[in-house]
Scaffold this active site. Structure first.
Site, PDB file in Angstrom:
ATOM      1  N   HIS A 131       8.593  35.582 -23.896  1.00 50.88           N
ATOM      2  CA  HIS A 131       8.786  34.126 -23.935  1.00 50.88           C
ATOM      3  C   HIS A 131       9.957  33.698 -24.796  1.00 50.88           C
ATOM      4  O   HIS A 131      10.561  32.666 -24.562  1.00 50.88           O
ATOM      5  CB  HIS A 131       7.496  33.449 -24.383  1.00 50.88           C
ATOM      6  CG  HIS A 131       6.447  33.574 -23.343  1.00 50.88           C
ATOM      7  ND1 HIS A 131       5.477  34.534 -23.394  1.00 50.88           N
ATOM      8  CD2 HIS A 131       6.277  32.925 -22.179  1.00 50.88           C
ATOM      9  CE1 HIS A 131       4.738  34.440 -22.315  1.00 50.88           C
ATOM     10  NE2 HIS A 131       5.192  33.478 -21.572  1.00 50.88           N
ATOM     11  N   ARG A 171       6.383  24.316 -18.441  1.00 49.19           N
ATOM     12  CA  ARG A 171       5.492  25.022 -19.377  1.00 49.19           C
ATOM     13  C   ARG A 171       5.156  24.040 -20.489  1.00 49.19           C
ATOM     14  O   ARG A 171       6.049  23.593 -21.211  1.00 49.19           O
ATOM     15  CB  ARG A 171       6.185  26.247 -19.971  1.00 49.19           C
ATOM     16  CG  ARG A 171       6.469  27.362 -18.980  1.00 49.19           C
ATOM     17  CD  ARG A 171       7.191  28.489 -19.690  1.00 49.19           C
ATOM     18  NE  ARG A 171       7.237  29.718 -18.942  1.00 49.19           N
ATOM     19  CZ  ARG A 171       8.310  30.148 -18.263  1.00 49.19           C
ATOM     20  NH1 ARG A 171       9.407  29.422 -18.236  1.00 49.19           N
ATOM     21  NH2 ARG A 171       8.262  31.297 -17.623  1.00 49.19           N
ATOM     22  N   ARG A 214       2.265  22.778 -15.612  1.00 43.05           N
ATOM     23  CA  ARG A 214       1.254  23.819 -15.822  1.00 43.05           C
ATOM     24  C   ARG A 214       0.460  23.494 -17.073  1.00 43.05           C
ATOM     25  O   ARG A 214       1.040  23.183 -18.118  1.00 43.05           O
ATOM     26  CB  ARG A 214       1.928  25.189 -15.977  1.00 43.05           C
ATOM     27  CG  ARG A 214       0.904  26.318 -16.021  1.00 43.05           C
ATOM     28  CD  ARG A 214       1.575  27.666 -16.082  1.00 43.05           C
ATOM     29  NE  ARG A 214       2.221  27.862 -17.366  1.00 43.05           N
ATOM     30  CZ  ARG A 214       2.963  28.935 -17.664  1.00 43.05           C
ATOM     31  NH1 ARG A 214       3.152  29.873 -16.750  1.00 43.05           N
ATOM     32  NH2 ARG A 214       3.510  29.069 -18.845  1.00 43.05           N
ATOM     33  N   GLU A 259      -0.266  35.725 -11.252  1.00 42.25           N
ATOM     34  CA  GLU A 259       0.473  36.497 -12.261  1.00 42.25           C
ATOM     35  C   GLU A 259      -0.296  37.705 -12.766  1.00 42.25           C
ATOM     36  O   GLU A 259       0.064  38.301 -13.775  1.00 42.25           O
ATOM     37  CB  GLU A 259       0.944  35.600 -13.412  1.00 42.25           C
ATOM     38  CG  GLU A 259      -0.116  34.729 -14.024  1.00 42.25           C
ATOM     39  CD  GLU A 259       0.446  33.754 -15.065  1.00 42.25           C
ATOM     40  OE1 GLU A 259       1.588  33.909 -15.509  1.00 42.25           O
ATOM     41  OE2 GLU A 259      -0.303  32.833 -15.433  1.00 42.25           O
ATOM     42  N   ASN A 297       6.772  37.443 -14.183  1.00 44.55           N
ATOM     43  CA  ASN A 297       6.913  38.002 -15.539  1.00 44.55           C
ATOM     44  C   ASN A 297       5.625  38.696 -15.952  1.00 44.55           C
ATOM     45  O   ASN A 297       5.614  39.871 -16.331  1.00 44.55           O
ATOM     46  CB  ASN A 297       7.222  36.898 -16.558  1.00 44.55           C
ATOM     47  CG  ASN A 297       8.418  36.075 -16.163  1.00 44.55           C
ATOM     48  OD1 ASN A 297       9.229  36.510 -15.370  1.00 44.55           O
ATOM     49  ND2 ASN A 297       8.534  34.887 -16.704  1.00 44.55           N
ATOM     50  N   ASP A 298       4.530  37.956 -15.876  1.00 44.95           N
ATOM     51  CA  ASP A 298       3.254  38.578 -16.231  1.00 44.95           C
ATOM     52  C   ASP A 298       2.810  39.554 -15.153  1.00 44.95           C
ATOM     53  O   ASP A 298       2.214  40.581 -15.460  1.00 44.95           O
ATOM     54  CB  ASP A 298       2.181  37.505 -16.450  1.00 44.95           C
ATOM     55  CG  ASP A 298       2.303  36.889 -17.832  1.00 44.95           C
ATOM     56  OD1 ASP A 298       2.473  37.654 -18.797  1.00 44.95           O
ATOM     57  OD2 ASP A 298       2.260  35.661 -17.945  1.00 44.95           O
ATOM     58  N   ARG A 312       5.789  42.568 -21.978  1.00 41.25           N
ATOM     59  CA  ARG A 312       7.079  41.990 -21.592  1.00 41.25           C
ATOM     60  C   ARG A 312       7.994  41.679 -22.765  1.00 41.25           C
ATOM     61  O   ARG A 312       9.202  41.523 -22.596  1.00 41.25           O
ATOM     62  CB  ARG A 312       6.873  40.737 -20.729  1.00 41.25           C
ATOM     63  CG  ARG A 312       5.880  39.775 -21.288  1.00 41.25           C
ATOM     64  CD  ARG A 312       5.487  38.733 -20.269  1.00 41.25           C
ATOM     65  NE  ARG A 312       6.407  37.610 -20.260  1.00 41.25           N
ATOM     66  CZ  ARG A 312       6.108  36.417 -19.769  1.00 41.25           C
ATOM     67  NH1 ARG A 312       4.932  36.204 -19.229  1.00 41.25           N
ATOM     68  NH2 ARG A 312       6.971  35.449 -19.802  1.00 41.25           N
ATOM     69  N   CYS A 319       8.239  31.569  -9.720  1.00 42.78           N
ATOM     70  CA  CYS A 319       8.795  30.897 -10.902  1.00 42.78           C
ATOM     71  C   CYS A 319       8.996  31.866 -12.067  1.00 42.78           C
ATOM     72  O   CYS A 319       9.298  31.450 -13.169  1.00 42.78           O
ATOM     73  CB  CYS A 319       7.911  29.730 -11.326  1.00 42.78           C
ATOM     74  SG  CYS A 319       6.233  30.243 -11.709  1.00 42.78           S
TER      75      CYS A 319
HETATM   76  C1  PEP Z   1       5.266  34.328 -15.379  1.00 44.16           C
HETATM   77  O1  PEP Z   1       4.371  34.954 -15.942  1.00 44.16           O
HETATM   78  O2  PEP Z   1       6.046  34.835 -14.540  1.00 44.16           O
HETATM   79  C2  PEP Z   1       5.474  32.900 -15.686  1.00 44.16           C
HETATM   80  C3  PEP Z   1       6.331  32.180 -15.004  1.00 44.16           C
HETATM   81  O3  PEP Z   1       4.762  32.374 -16.727  1.00 44.16           O
HETATM   82  P1  PEP Z   1       5.158  32.593 -18.275  1.00 44.16           P
HETATM   83  O4  PEP Z   1       6.498  33.275 -18.278  1.00 44.16           O
HETATM   84  O5  PEP Z   1       5.154  31.273 -18.916  1.00 44.16           O
HETATM   85  O6  PEP Z   1       4.050  33.475 -18.751  1.00 44.16           O
HETATM   86 MG    MG Z   2       2.870  33.939 -17.097  1.00 43.72          MG
END
Ligand code: PEP
Ligand code: MG
Length: 624
Positions: A228, A335, A371, A477, A500-501, A511, A548
């Site tokens: 993040h 977010r 979200r 995710e 990402n997750d 990550r 996303c």
């Molecule tokens: C993700 O997990 O890809 C996502 C967009 O949410 P975040 O990066 O806020 O966990």
């Molecule tokens: Mg996520």
């Protein structure tokens, strides 16, 4: 702000650097993980965590046991942090290692069976001091005793040696107290304009406090490409390189650095030739930006007329002007964690309504997907801890714990307040509501019940909300959600695939962890198959689906994602024109054929090579 001419060197105190011996300023090259494109030239500014505020000085005799346990936990945590730092030095050139490693070893030793640790324990037991107060008084006493050895006729060299030892004790005390108090807020108030911030670690909440107009670049020793903090830095448009082992310890006050956020290199004290090259790269980057800006008003349509929705992700309100300029058609992922960060109380309904409304209004009728709070994992939020909403000691593995929708359903008052605020703000423009970290159908049903209950309550209260409630969608995710996408599609109104997750959970790779950053690969066939499975489940139901996660922002991946059927992408604002350029240069048929060939592959490296070769073999890539 001008990132071309480095401001005059600042002589600030740097993290850990007062401890190392003075040395000539030689050029030194470091390699880290490129996370936010752009070139920055400026004086380095080191920052440690904030000075911790010790609010509790004294304890009761009955608390001695608990206080000792807190101390032992903080010692263990500090040793772990230092051991990690020590292990990562291996990537440094040998001279740098020999300089830094003994220092870290000394810190680790001091946290073993040392006079310092014995003294702190004793102060807790005998003088009933809190663990942090005991650390401070013991370390101050040791540092004073060291400096008391400074006889008037001591040589300058010996005096510097004593000071170094006293500083080492102070550094250990700061780390222990930080870990004991879990100090929440980091101040960047003293950050000189145009400087490059260098930190051992930067949390997402810290990144949220940075002012991108005052800062040339950011470098940290820890962190991964899609954590993040990285997401936040990209959002701010600050050139950044994370995971640069040893830099915070190698730099000296007055050093100048060149940070290249595209290649992941950091050069300390560049030679005149390197400085000229860096200035050239900086000008080229600015020109490229201008070229991309011309794409703003052009539609995101492929050569054969297929429209693609390009939206922006928003992590901080400061991004709004960037989003509006980027040509993004709405916000695909808002977010909301920023609202809860760096404060001691949970924002109430009125505060949240106002924030969402401002953002919705700024988008002038383009849709905004909001979200609800995704607490957990690395997104630690102090207000929730202070309000007793989440336990002070995080789960053993926070990424697998009470994260996202799980927490919100356990503490429905949080979800209710947020949904009420979103519903009220949705009178200002089109809104969608998105649930994070969903893994089961029952979570969606339960959240929808709360959603409808909140809407009924608002109507009873006389608040104006839309007659037809905004769509309620879910993040895909986790592998569990992706593989049950067909069932989830019956409950949700739309999907947003969070790669990402999804990558982290599929490959069991943190990550934000630099040590395993090379294993974090969203193009791994397992991740691609999950993206494909979830996308196809949504398309079968004629349900909107977007991506996303950070892959949406990578132009080299755009043809593959289009070929998998994705027609909506949400990304950091600065990536929108680059992705649009690719979309305008490809034909969908070529993308579909390409995706088919990629999906037959089981080897990530081959997939990477195919992705990079797309322009050459499948479709002509047009220049911007
Ligand atoms: C993700 O997990 O890809 C996502 C967009 O949410 P975040 O990066 O806020 O966990
Ligand atoms: Mg996520």
């Amino acid at each position: 702000m001008n990132r071309i001419d480095p401001p005059p060197p600042q002589h600030q105190r740097l993290a850990g650097t007062a401890l190392a011996a003075p040395q000539a300023r030689t050029e030194q090259l470091f390699q880290g993980i490129a996370v936010s494109a752009g070139v920055a030239i400026g004086p380095v500014f080191g920052t440690t965590e904030p000075e911790a505020v010790i609010t509790r000085q004294k304890i009761q005799a009955s608390d001695i046991g608990a206080e000792r346990s807190r101390l032992e936990a903080a010692i263990a945590q500090s040793r772990k942090q230092l051991a990690k730092l020590r292990a990562r030095l291996a990537v440094l050139p040998e001279e740098s290692q020999t300089e830094i490693a003994p220092l870290i070893d000394a810190y680790i030793r001091m946290l073993g069976p040392s006079r310092l640790v014995r003294g702190v324990r004793q102060r807790i037991e005998e003088t009933l001091l809190s663990a942090e107060a005991a650390v401070m008084s013991e370390t101050e006493a040791i540092a004073e005793a060291i400096m008391a050895q400074a006889e008037p006729d001591l040589s300058a060299e010996d005096l510097a040696g004593l000071r170094r030892r006293a500083d080492e004790i102070g550094e250990i005390a700061r780390r222990l107290v930080r870990n004991l108090t879990r100090s929440p807020f980091r101040s960047f108030a003293g950050l000189p304009e145009g400087s490059i911030l260098v930190a051992e670690n930067l949390r997402p909440a810290d990144a949220a406090l940075l002012d991108p107009s005052r800062l040339a670049g950011v470098v940290t020793e820890e962190g991964g490409s899609d954590g993040h903090t990285a997401v936040m830095l990209r959002a701010l448009g600050v050139p950044a390189v994370l995971g640069v082992a040893g830099l915070a310890h190698a730099m000296r006050p007055g050093d100048v650095a060149v940070v290249d956020g595209s290649t992941g290199t950091v050069m300390l004290n560049p030679s005149a030739t390197m400085m000229t090259a860096a200035k050239r790269a900086l000008t080229a980057f600015a020109r490229e930006r201008q070229r991309y800006a011309r794409l703003r008003r052009l539609p995101a349509v492929t050569q054969d007329g297929v429209s693609v929705e390009l939206q922006a992700n928003l992590e901080l309100p400061v991004e709004l002007p960037l989003i509006v300029q980027s040509g993004a058609v709405g916000i695909g992922l808002l977010r909301t964690e920023f609202l809860f960060m760096n404060r001691e109380t949970i924002p109430d309904e009125a505060t949240q309504t106002e924030s969402y409304r401002t953002i919705v209004e700024a988008m002038h009728g383009d849709p905004v997907t909001i979200r609800v709070l995704d607490w957990g994992g690395e997104k630690e939020i102090e207000a929730l801890t202070l309000a007793g909403v989440v336990p002070e000691i995080a789960d053993t593995n926070p990424a697998l714990g009470l994260r996202g929708i799980r927490l919100l359903l356990r503490r429905p008052e949080l979800l209710e307040t947020q949904l009420a605020a979103i519903l009220r703000a949705s009178m200002a423009g089109p809104v969608r509501v998105l649930l994070p970290m969903v893994t089961t159908v029952s979570e969606v049903r339960a959240a929808r019940e709360v959603y409808e209950r909140v809407a009924r309550r608002l109507r009873r209260r006389g608040d104006r909300i839309p007659e037809k409630l905004p769509p309620l969608g879910i993040m895909i995710e986790t592998p569990g959600a992706a593989l049950s996408a067909d069932a989830l599609a019956l409950e949700a109104d739309f999907f947003a695939i969070g790669t990402n997750d999804l990558t982290a959970y599929t490959l069991a790779v943190d990550r934000g962890e630099s040590d395993v950053a090379d294993l974090y690969d969203p193009m791994h066939p397992a991740v691609l198959r999950l993206i494909q499975f979830a996308t196809e489940a949504a398309l079968r139901m004629r349900m909107p689906v977007s991506i996303c996660g950070e892959v949406a922002a990578a132009p080299r991946l755009t043809p593959l994602l289009l070929g998998l059927g994705v027609r909506s992408l949400s990304m950091n604002a600065s990536a929108v024109p680059k992705v649009k350029q690719v979309i305008r240069s490809v034909g969908i048929d070529a993308c579909v054929r390409f995706a088919r060939r990629v999906m037959e592959q089981g080897d990530s490296e081959k997939i990477q090579a195919m992705v990079d070769g797309f322009g050459r073999t499948d479709s002509p890539a047009a220049a911007p």
